[in-house]
Enzyme design. Structure first.
Site, PDB file in Angstrom:
ATOM      1  N   SER A 241     -25.471   9.556 -20.283  1.00 16.47           N
ATOM      2  CA  SER A 241     -24.978  10.917 -20.099  1.00 16.47           C
ATOM      3  C   SER A 241     -25.685  11.848 -21.075  1.00 16.47           C
ATOM      4  CB  SER A 241     -23.473  10.926 -20.353  1.00 16.47           C
ATOM      5  OG  SER A 241     -22.984  12.225 -20.252  1.00 16.47           O
TER       6      SER A 241
ATOM      7  N   CYS B 215     -16.717  19.362 -28.976  1.00 19.21           N
ATOM      8  CA  CYS B 215     -16.864  17.928 -29.246  1.00 19.21           C
ATOM      9  C   CYS B 215     -16.771  17.652 -30.743  1.00 19.21           C
ATOM     10  CB  CYS B 215     -18.217  17.470 -28.704  1.00 19.21           C
ATOM     11  SG  CYS B 215     -18.693  15.840 -29.279  1.00 19.21           S
TER      12      CYS B 215
ATOM     13  N   CYS C 298     -22.165  20.838 -29.711  1.00 21.51           N
ATOM     14  CA  CYS C 298     -21.342  21.335 -28.605  1.00 21.51           C
ATOM     15  C   CYS C 298     -19.979  21.703 -29.193  1.00 21.51           C
ATOM     16  CB  CYS C 298     -21.187  20.270 -27.524  1.00 21.51           C
ATOM     17  SG  CYS C 298     -22.756  19.739 -26.838  1.00 21.51           S
TER      18      CYS C 298
ATOM     19  N   CYS D 101     -12.768  11.271 -24.501  1.00 22.21           N
ATOM     20  CA  CYS D 101     -14.029  11.976 -24.409  1.00 22.21           C
ATOM     21  C   CYS D 101     -14.081  13.175 -25.362  1.00 22.21           C
ATOM     22  CB  CYS D 101     -14.135  12.468 -22.973  1.00 22.21           C
ATOM     23  SG  CYS D 101     -15.800  12.722 -22.475  1.00 22.21           S
TER      24      CYS D 101
ATOM     25  N   CYS E 266     -24.448  13.994 -34.551  1.00 26.12           N
ATOM     26  CA  CYS E 266     -25.194  14.618 -33.449  1.00 26.12           C
ATOM     27  C   CYS E 266     -25.671  15.998 -33.885  1.00 26.12           C
ATOM     28  CB  CYS E 266     -24.303  14.741 -32.209  1.00 26.12           C
ATOM     29  SG  CYS E 266     -25.193  15.376 -30.767  1.00 26.12           S
TER      30      CYS E 266
ATOM     31  N   GLU F 221     -18.737   5.079 -33.702  1.00 27.13           N
ATOM     32  CA  GLU F 221     -17.595   4.566 -32.966  1.00 27.13           C
ATOM     33  C   GLU F 221     -17.984   4.163 -31.550  1.00 27.13           C
ATOM     34  OE1 GLU F 221     -14.020   6.823 -35.337  1.00 27.13           O
ATOM     35  OE2 GLU F 221     -14.773   7.804 -33.560  1.00 27.13           O
TER      36      GLU F 221
ATOM     37  N   CYS G 253     -17.890   2.440 -23.927  1.00 27.36           N
ATOM     38  CA  CYS G 253     -18.496   3.744 -24.208  1.00 27.36           C
ATOM     39  C   CYS G 253     -19.183   3.610 -25.560  1.00 27.36           C
ATOM     40  CB  CYS G 253     -17.409   4.820 -24.232  1.00 27.36           C
ATOM     41  SG  CYS G 253     -18.045   6.433 -24.726  1.00 27.36           S
TER      42      CYS G 253
ATOM     43  N   GLY H 211     -23.554  11.217 -30.228  1.00 23.60           N
ATOM     44  CA  GLY H 211     -24.994  11.444 -30.156  1.00 23.60           C
ATOM     45  C   GLY H 211     -25.499  11.794 -28.777  1.00 23.60           C
ATOM     46  N   GLU H 212     -26.708  12.344 -28.737  1.00 24.94           N
ATOM     47  CA  GLU H 212     -27.384  12.675 -27.478  1.00 24.94           C
ATOM     48  C   GLU H 212     -28.409  11.569 -27.195  1.00 24.94           C
ATOM     49  OE1 GLU H 212     -27.552  14.803 -24.781  1.00 24.94           O
ATOM     50  OE2 GLU H 212     -29.230  13.477 -24.327  1.00 24.94           O
TER      51      GLU H 212
ATOM     52  N   SER I 114     -23.849  16.490 -18.489  1.00 24.55           N
ATOM     53  CA  SER I 114     -22.657  17.209 -18.957  1.00 24.55           C
ATOM     54  C   SER I 114     -22.906  18.693 -18.730  1.00 24.55           C
ATOM     55  CB  SER I 114     -22.439  16.953 -20.455  1.00 24.55           C
ATOM     56  OG  SER I 114     -22.201  15.594 -20.663  1.00 24.55           O
ATOM     57  N   LEU I 115     -22.375  19.221 -17.649  1.00 21.80           N
ATOM     58  CA  LEU I 115     -22.658  20.610 -17.279  1.00 21.80           C
ATOM     59  C   LEU I 115     -21.678  21.563 -17.981  1.00 21.80           C
ATOM     60  CD1 LEU I 115     -24.471  22.385 -15.461  1.00 21.80           C
ATOM     61  CD2 LEU I 115     -22.734  22.155 -13.676  1.00 21.80           C
ATOM     62  N   HIS I 116     -20.415  21.405 -17.686  1.00 22.92           N
ATOM     63  CA  HIS I 116     -19.307  22.091 -18.370  1.00 22.92           C
ATOM     64  C   HIS I 116     -19.248  23.609 -18.237  1.00 22.92           C
ATOM     65  CE1 HIS I 116     -18.788  18.125 -19.746  1.00 22.92           C
ATOM     66  NE2 HIS I 116     -19.474  18.186 -20.855  1.00 22.92           N
TER      67      HIS I 116
ATOM     68  N   ASN J  83      -9.740  17.205 -24.124  1.00 24.30           N
ATOM     69  CA  ASN J  83      -8.949  16.581 -25.180  1.00 24.30           C
ATOM     70  C   ASN J  83      -9.100  17.395 -26.445  1.00 24.30           C
ATOM     71  OD1 ASN J  83      -8.345  14.131 -23.596  1.00 24.30           O
ATOM     72  ND2 ASN J  83     -10.573  13.963 -23.656  1.00 24.30           N
TER      73      ASN J  83
END
Ligand code: SF4
Length: 346
Positions: free
Chosen positions: A196, A120, A117, A339, A113, A93, A106, A164-165, A219-221, A296
């Site tokens: 990212s 996600c 995470c 996201c 992936c 997507e 995006c 994906g990373e 992406s720390l989070h 989200n």
């Protein structure tokens, strides 16, 4: 015989060599190159300034696989989510995000992936394969066409924040960006492209060694290893200390400041203590901005987004401590395009 028959995997020099062996003039290669990378031809037949004979020969010797749009959803806020199909029937997507001053694509870099995470939707899908650089390029071309059709303007920005990373598909992502920024490609500025990462320290250093010119976001989070391990398993092998070191190395090599991404999860990482830890990390890395992202919801995860007052309190605390932070409101939530929500759901 060529082992890879995809004509877009040839360099211009290789195409020139091919033309020579066919007894064709060298400039024919440049013509084909233009059809491939600027006129976005999806068949050899479309290359109308070549002789019929040459077109038939090319079609016999090469393949020209391209991404196609399988489904499109439009959000009430103008966001457009597309489901792309690869030649071997996988789906990824991509999202067009319109804002006042910019039109952002995006894009995805992998089919699924492997990093899992917890917050996600893509992380709950199996990783099928990496996208090839021409497939990533096609995503940008197709989203750019939507941008021109819906908003009469070209894309202004690209973010690699889809499925994906990107740093685990390093070569294809860099090659795609090379084509996107090349004058004989889409000629976009690398300063308008952000990659990212969930945090692959070794590859962040590699970006430094390669002296890339595009922007990098982490992406720390979560602001300590115990918490980060809980939501991002990759932290177990790439802890915060290793990431801080890698980001400083990246900055020394490129002079590019980075952006920290931080999703706020209710009662998990939204306290003032978390904000203080975030401030500490911000001071240790060459970051110019912290993007606070609204969480989200997705089907599989239990996280919730904090109340507005808590979000405000968190951001004000950062601002008081001279951290440049901004809240990134989600777009396209009603079509699962925001996201962390991309999961080939339709
Ligand atoms: S956030 Fe990114 S790295 Fe993590 S699972 Fe989702 S797509 Fe993969």
């Amino acid at each position: 015989m060529l082992s890879d028959k995809n004509i877009r995997h040839l360099s211009l020099a290789e195409l020139e060599q091919y033309m020579e062996t066919c007894g064709e003039k060298k400039f024919r290669a440049a013509q084909v190159w233009e059809w491939l990378w600027q006129k976005h031809a999806h068949s050899f037949d479309a290359m109308t300034n070549l002789s019929k004979e040459l077109r038939t020969r090319l079609a016999g010797d090469f393949l020209l696989p391209a991404l196609s749009i399988q489904a499109v959803q439009q959000s009430e806020d103008g966001t457009v989510k597309s489901r792309f199909e690869t030649h071997d029937h996988h789906y990824v997507e991509g999202v067009l995000i319109p804002a006042e001053s910019r039109l952002t694509a995006c894009v995805s870099s992998q089919i699924g992936c492997s990093l899992s995470c917890r917050f996600c939707a893509t992380g709950y899908m199996e990783r099928k394969r990496n996208l090839l650089y021409d497939e990533i390029y096609d995503e940008v071309v197709l989203i750019n066409q939507q941008s021109e059709k819906n908003y009469q303007k070209k894309l202004s920005n690209i973010v690699f924040m889809g499925m994906g990373e990107p740093l685990l598909n390093y070569k294809n992502v860099l090659k795609a960006i090379e084509r996107i920024t090349a004058p004989d490609g889409l000629a976009m500025s690398p300063r308008r492209i952000t990659v990212s990462t969930a945090g692959v320290a070794k590859m962040i250093q590699q970006l430094g060694d390669d002296e890339v010119r595009f922007k990098l976001a982490l992406s720390l989070h979560a602001t300590n290893d115990a918490k980060r391990n809980q939501i991002m398993p990759i932290n177990e092998s790439n802890n915060i200390r290793a990431l801080v070191e890698a980001l400083n190395y990246f900055y020394r090599k490129t002079g590019n400041e980075i952006t920290l991404e931080y999703i706020l999860f209710k009662d998990f990482n939204d306290s003032l203590k978390d904000a203080d830890e975030l401030i500490k990390i911000f001071r240790q890395v060459p970051a110019d901005l912290v993007n606070i992202i609204e969480y989200n919801s997705i089907d599989n995860a239990q996280f919730q987004k904090p109340e507005e007052e808590k979000v405000e309190r968190f951001i004000n605390h950062l601002a008081k401590n001279r951290v440049n932070a901004r809240l990134r409101r989600s777009r396209g939530k009603d079509i699962d395009a925001a996201c962390g929500q991309l999961a080939n759901k339709s």
